[in-house]
Scaffold this motif. Structure first.
Motif, PDB file in Angstrom:
ATOM      1  N   ARG A  72      13.907  25.927  63.494  1.00  0.00           N
ATOM      2  CA  ARG A  72      14.538  25.834  62.183  1.00  0.00           C
ATOM      3  C   ARG A  72      15.183  24.471  61.943  1.00  0.00           C
ATOM      4  O   ARG A  72      15.995  24.315  61.032  1.00  0.00           O
ATOM      5  N   PHE A  73      14.840  23.531  62.787  1.00  0.00           N
ATOM      6  CA  PHE A  73      15.349  22.189  62.629  1.00  0.00           C
ATOM      7  C   PHE A  73      14.335  21.328  61.895  1.00  0.00           C
ATOM      8  O   PHE A  73      13.127  21.468  62.072  1.00  0.00           O
ATOM      9  N   GLU A  74      14.811  20.425  61.099  1.00  0.00           N
ATOM     10  CA  GLU A  74      13.986  19.380  60.541  1.00  0.00           C
ATOM     11  C   GLU A  74      13.967  18.211  61.516  1.00  0.00           C
ATOM     12  O   GLU A  74      14.968  17.919  62.160  1.00  0.00           O
ATOM     13  N   LEU A  75      12.790  17.592  61.612  1.00  0.00           N
ATOM     14  CA  LEU A  75      12.709  16.464  62.531  1.00  0.00           C
ATOM     15  C   LEU A  75      13.705  15.392  62.121  1.00  0.00           C
ATOM     16  O   LEU A  75      13.911  15.140  60.922  1.00  0.00           O
ATOM     17  N   PRO A  76      14.331  14.782  63.084  1.00  0.00           N
ATOM     18  CA  PRO A  76      15.353  13.789  62.739  1.00  0.00           C
ATOM     19  C   PRO A  76      14.771  12.636  61.948  1.00  0.00           C
ATOM     20  O   PRO A  76      13.588  12.285  62.066  1.00  0.00           O
ATOM     21  N   ARG A  77      15.592  12.033  61.175  1.00  0.00           N
ATOM     22  CA  ARG A  77      15.144  10.968  60.292  1.00  0.00           C
ATOM     23  C   ARG A  77      14.599   9.784  61.082  1.00  0.00           C
ATOM     24  O   ARG A  77      13.608   9.164  60.676  1.00  0.00           O
ATOM     25  N   TRP A  78      15.256   9.478  62.182  1.00  0.00           N
ATOM     26  CA  TRP A  78      14.791   8.324  62.954  1.00  0.00           C
ATOM     27  C   TRP A  78      13.369   8.550  63.485  1.00  0.00           C
ATOM     28  O   TRP A  78      12.547   7.635  63.538  1.00  0.00           O
ATOM     29  N   PHE A  79      13.088   9.813  63.868  1.00  0.00           N
ATOM     30  CA  PHE A  79      11.745  10.112  64.370  1.00  0.00           C
ATOM     31  C   PHE A  79      10.717   9.953  63.255  1.00  0.00           C
ATOM     32  O   PHE A  79       9.647   9.368  63.446  1.00  0.00           O
ATOM     33  N   ARG A  80      11.045  10.464  62.069  1.00  0.00           N
ATOM     34  CA  ARG A  80      10.106  10.372  60.952  1.00  0.00           C
ATOM     35  C   ARG A  80       9.924   8.929  60.517  1.00  0.00           C
ATOM     36  O   ARG A  80       8.815   8.500  60.160  1.00  0.00           O
ATOM     37  N   ALA A  81      11.028   8.182  60.526  1.00  0.00           N
ATOM     38  CA  ALA A  81      10.896   6.777  60.165  1.00  0.00           C
ATOM     39  C   ALA A  81      10.040   6.027  61.182  1.00  0.00           C
ATOM     40  O   ALA A  81       9.192   5.190  60.815  1.00  0.00           O
ATOM     41  N   ALA A  82      10.237   6.333  62.464  1.00  0.00           N
ATOM     42  CA  ALA A  82       9.431   5.683  63.506  1.00  0.00           C
ATOM     43  C   ALA A  82       7.961   6.062  63.372  1.00  0.00           C
ATOM     44  O   ALA A  82       7.064   5.207  63.518  1.00  0.00           O
ATOM     45  N   PHE A  83       7.711   7.337  63.079  1.00  0.00           N
ATOM     46  CA  PHE A  83       6.321   7.776  62.902  1.00  0.00           C
ATOM     47  C   PHE A  83       5.684   7.064  61.718  1.00  0.00           C
ATOM     48  O   PHE A  83       4.529   6.606  61.785  1.00  0.00           O
ATOM     49  N   LEU A  84       6.410   6.991  60.600  1.00  0.00           N
ATOM     50  CA  LEU A  84       5.872   6.347  59.414  1.00  0.00           C
ATOM     51  C   LEU A  84       5.569   4.875  59.680  1.00  0.00           C
ATOM     52  O   LEU A  84       4.491   4.355  59.315  1.00  0.00           O
TER      53      LEU A  84
END
Length: 826
Positions: A72-84
């Protein structure tokens, strides 16, 4: 020879020269092939980029769904930014590298010709020869050779004119890439149509990099319930500052238009390694649940999970020291009549303990001092069942003081704000001190009740009306919003200005007086802050209206205790009866009255009354008769006193006579009994002489009072006063001042001799002689009393004659009246 050979060789091998192909067809074909190759590489790169982008989308989308489904967690912003950044960077690098290679590589014509030769064997190397000839790389050997080369070039031009360049490329990889890209993007389109919310959430999370991007069915909001007033404080930027040591109550609400979960899981971790835990909270019908951490002492982080919602980052509770009251005092301007104000008109009264008392009508500032700047001070005030609030706050450096009435069912609460200048003056020392103005008023409660009923609150001298006996509960909130864990408590009592207490007694008069009397009144007047005026009030017979008689010698006195005196020589006040022109048998009621200096409208001045004395007006003869009766009683008391002193003397004589035989040697038992009897005599004698002294003083005081009554009623004569002074009071005074003390001392020596088993004969002999002298003086005084009795007997006889004469006169009047009535009837 060598030179000749060289010349022959030069003639045989001619220098190469370029052959021109007819119509430049070969060059056009090669250029077209070059463009086709680069176009092929471009589209191959584009399709690869589309495939990679689609795979990145599906990979991130499926990973996000998997993580959310399991935690039920959203992936952390830093992870999504790194992925992008990684995905975009990889795609750009890949595409740039492929396109750079395609554009930067030199495609030579000979290489292009070899490609065509391999694809089209029928060219039979003619195309390569044509390219080399075009580049001037075919030497001119002989004319025949040149003709053959030219023929070959013509055939090459003819052959390439009919070539299909599309057959050069293998379209299978490009078709596969195109098919894969199409499948991937069509699947993305289908997903968008079927699950637009999911794709939109992915776009918000991975493209917009929003902190929360899932479209959840459940959304929870957490608040801290702060005191006072059960205030709901949100977690600003995920942080709430909580006063150390107080209970932390969390209120968890379901956001509007969201689905409430069946229960909420609360995970928490205490700071300083003090542990962690998990608890499940039941959700009520309103979609809310609560949990309390008792006496929280450490920083705490917690997470909420309910339905499809989970806090992405922990909510933090920072424990800080709560604000406290470091000093509490009143800055008071007392009412003028109290005389308590200092030079500048204000007095600082520190509060010691939880209770203070101030005079009513005092103008006061409740001064609250804290170690840190305060943002809000909430005073909850209660008078009996009635409650109201005073809130002093400073928001954006704008002080404000408001009075809120108690809530009344069916009526809105309407506050009253103090003037801006008063509110500005209430904040001192950079906000560390708050001074709230009050006026301790006797009708304050009526004004506050009127405000609670909807009327505007009327301020008094720019201050808040404050009833007496008000209980304060002071809640402090500092500039950062931290509230005190417990309120400071204070009970302020209003001191009502009491009426003066008048304590009076009569001196030298009884209840019967003559119409010429002067009534002496002694006593004390006590008041809280001083006596302004003293006078007499009187009434005659059954009159209901009281009249006044001034005390001319009295001036306003700020002393709290004032004696009722005219002067040092006359330690009393005097009420004159003569100006009233009273008749015999009339009743006169007199009392002393005092007023304080309270000039406040509706309260003062306060008036206190002394005891009411009721007098009967009698004739001088009747008063003398009354005094004679008192003298007769005193003479009888004095006669009985003489008898008791004689018994004391006789007892001493008897025991003195027992001392001589005791010097012989009787039996031990008889001697002990004798000594015990002598010792008992000493104790009895000492007690008896002291009792006699007290009785004598009482008789002396009675005659002094009789003398004063004679003087105060104006029925005295010089001879009468001289006889009482010299023949009765004077000798009795000498007895009290000299004879009785001397005899008491001698009897004390007698008792001491018995206690020390020494010879008691000398002190007992001296005591007998002294008592004998006492008796002689007392007999002389008794003789003078009897002479007074003879005088008063004559007065009584005269009074009886006058009474008989008045009775005879009355009977004569009645007989004449009866005869007159009888004559009228006939």
């Amino acid at each position: 020879m060598s030179q000749i050979a060289a010349e022959n060789t030069a003639e045989l091998v001619r220098p190469a020269r370029p052959f021109k192909a007819s119509g430049a067809t070969i060059r056009q074909i090669l250029t077209k092939l070059r463009i086709s190759i680069r176009r092929y590489l471009f589209w191959q790169t584009i399709l690869a980029v589309l495939v990679i982008a689609a795979l990145c989308f599906w990979g991130s989308f499926l990973l996000d769904e998997l993580v959310f489904a399991t935690s039920r967690f959203e992936l952390p912003r830093w992870f999504r930014a790194a992925f992008l950044l990684t995905a975009l960077g990889g795609i750009v690098v890949f595409a740039g590298w492929r396109l750079a290679i395609a554009l930067a590589r030199r495609l030579r014509e000979r290489a292009l010709a070899m490609v065509l030769e391999r694809r089209f064997p029928q060219l039979d190397s003619r195309l390569i020869l044509a390219v080399e000839a075009e580049e001037g790389r075919v030497p001119s050997v002989s004319p025949m050779h040149d003709a053959m080369v030219a023929r070959t070039l013509e055939r090459a031009n003819a052959d390439v004119a009919h070539l299909d360049l599309a057959g050069v490329f293998n379209q299978t990889p490009l078709r596969k890439s195109s098919l894969l890209a199409s499948v991937l993007w069509i699947s993305i389109a289908i997903l968008t149509v079927m699950n637009f919310a999911g794709v939109a959430a992915w776009a918000n999370g991975y493209l917009k990099l929003a902190d929360t991007y899932r479209n959840r069915m459940t959304e929870l909001k957490a608040y801290a319930i702060a005191q006072p007033g059960d205030r709901q404080i949100p977690f600003a930027e995920g942080v709430y500052r909580h006063p150390k040591g107080s209970d932390l109550t969390l209120l968890i609400e379901t956001a509007q238009e969201k689905v409430a979960p069946d229960r909420v899981r609360l995970d928490y971790r205490l700071g300083n390694g003090r542990g962690s835990g998990r608890t499940y909270l039941q959700v009520d019908g309103q979609g809310t649940s609560t949990h309390t951490f008792p006496a929280l002492l450490d920083n705490t982080s917690f997470w909420l999970t309910g339905g499809d919602y989970t806090t992405l980052s922990p909510l933090r509770v920072e424990v800080v020291d709560p604000p406290t009251v470091s000093a509490l005092s009143f800055d008071v301007r007392f009412p003028e009549y109290t005389g308590l104000n200092t030079g500048d008109g204000r007095t600082s009264v520190p509060v010691i303990g939880t209770e203070a008392s101030l005079p009513l009508e005092s103008r006061l500032d409740l001064v609250i001092t804290a170690p840190q700047p305060l943002g809000n001070v909430r005073c909850e005030l209660q008078v009996g069942p009635f409650r109201y609030e005073v809130i002093a706050s400073q928001i954006d450096s704008k002080p404000k003081v408001e009075v809120w009435p108690a809530a009344v069912a069916g009526q809105p609460r309407q506050s009253t704000a103090l003037p801006e200048n008063v509110a500005q003056a209430a904040v001192r020392d950079g906000g560390k001190t708050i001074a709230i103005p009050f006026l301790l008023h006797h009708k304050a409660l009526e004004r506050l009740e009127a405000q609670a009923a909807g009327q505007p609150l009327e301020l008094l001298d720019g201050a808040i009306p404050l009833p007496p006996d008000t209980q304060f509960r002071l809640w402090l909130i500092d500039a950062e919003g931290i509230a005190a864990t417990e309120p400071a408590r204070l009970l302020l009592r209003g001191i009502t200005d009491e009426a003066p207490q008048v304590e009076t007694t009569l001196r030298g008069v009884g209840t019967s007086i003559t119409r010429l009397a002067r009534i002496p009144v002694t006593g004390l007047v006590t008041d809280d802050y001083g006596v302004d005026r003293i006078w007499f009030e009187y009434s005659i017979d059954a009159e209901t209206t009281l009249k006044e008689q001034a005390v001319a010698s009295y001036a306003s006195n700020p002393q709290k205790v004032v004696p009722l005196t005219r002067s040092e020589a006359e330690p009393y006040l005097r009420f004159d009866v003569l100006p009233l022109d009273l008749a015999v048998k009339q009743k006169l009621t007199v009392s002393a009255v005092a007023a304080d200096g309270n000039t406040i409208a509706g309260i003062g001045p306060n008036v206190g009354h002394g005891q009411r004395f009721v007098f009967t007006i009698v004739s001088p003869e009747e008063l003398l008769s009354i005094l004679y009766s008192r003298e007769l009683n005193e003479r009888k008391r004095f006669e009985q006193l003489i008898i008791e002193v004689q018994r004391l003397r006789d007892d001493l004589v008897r025991h003195r006579d027992m001392i001589a035989p005791s010097r012989a040697t009787p039996a031990p038992a008889d001697k002990a009994e004798l000594l015990q009897a002598i010792a008992g005599c000493g104790e009895r004698s000492l007690y008896a002489i002291r009792q006699a002294a007290q009785s004598t003083d009482s008789v002396r005081q009675s005659f002094r009072e009789i003398r004063e009554e004679l003087v105060n009623n104006s029925v005295d004569t010089p001879q009468m006063l001289d006889r009482i002074d010299r023949k009765i009071v004077g000798p009795l005074t000498r007895l009290m001042d000299v004879d009785f003390p001397s005899t008491d001392a001698t009897l004390g020596l007698f008792k001491l001799a018995n206690e020390q088993n020494s010879d008691p004969t000398p002190p007992i002999e001296d005591a007998i002689l002294q008592i004998q002298g006492l008796l002689e003086t007392m007999d002389q005084v008794l003789l003078e009393m009897k002479k007074l009795e003879t005088f008063h007997e004559a007065l009584e006889l005269l009074k009886a004659i006058i009474g008989e004469q008045d009775e005879l006169t009355e009977k004569t009047k009645q007989r004449r009246k009866a005869q007159a009535l009888k004559a009228l009837e006939e």
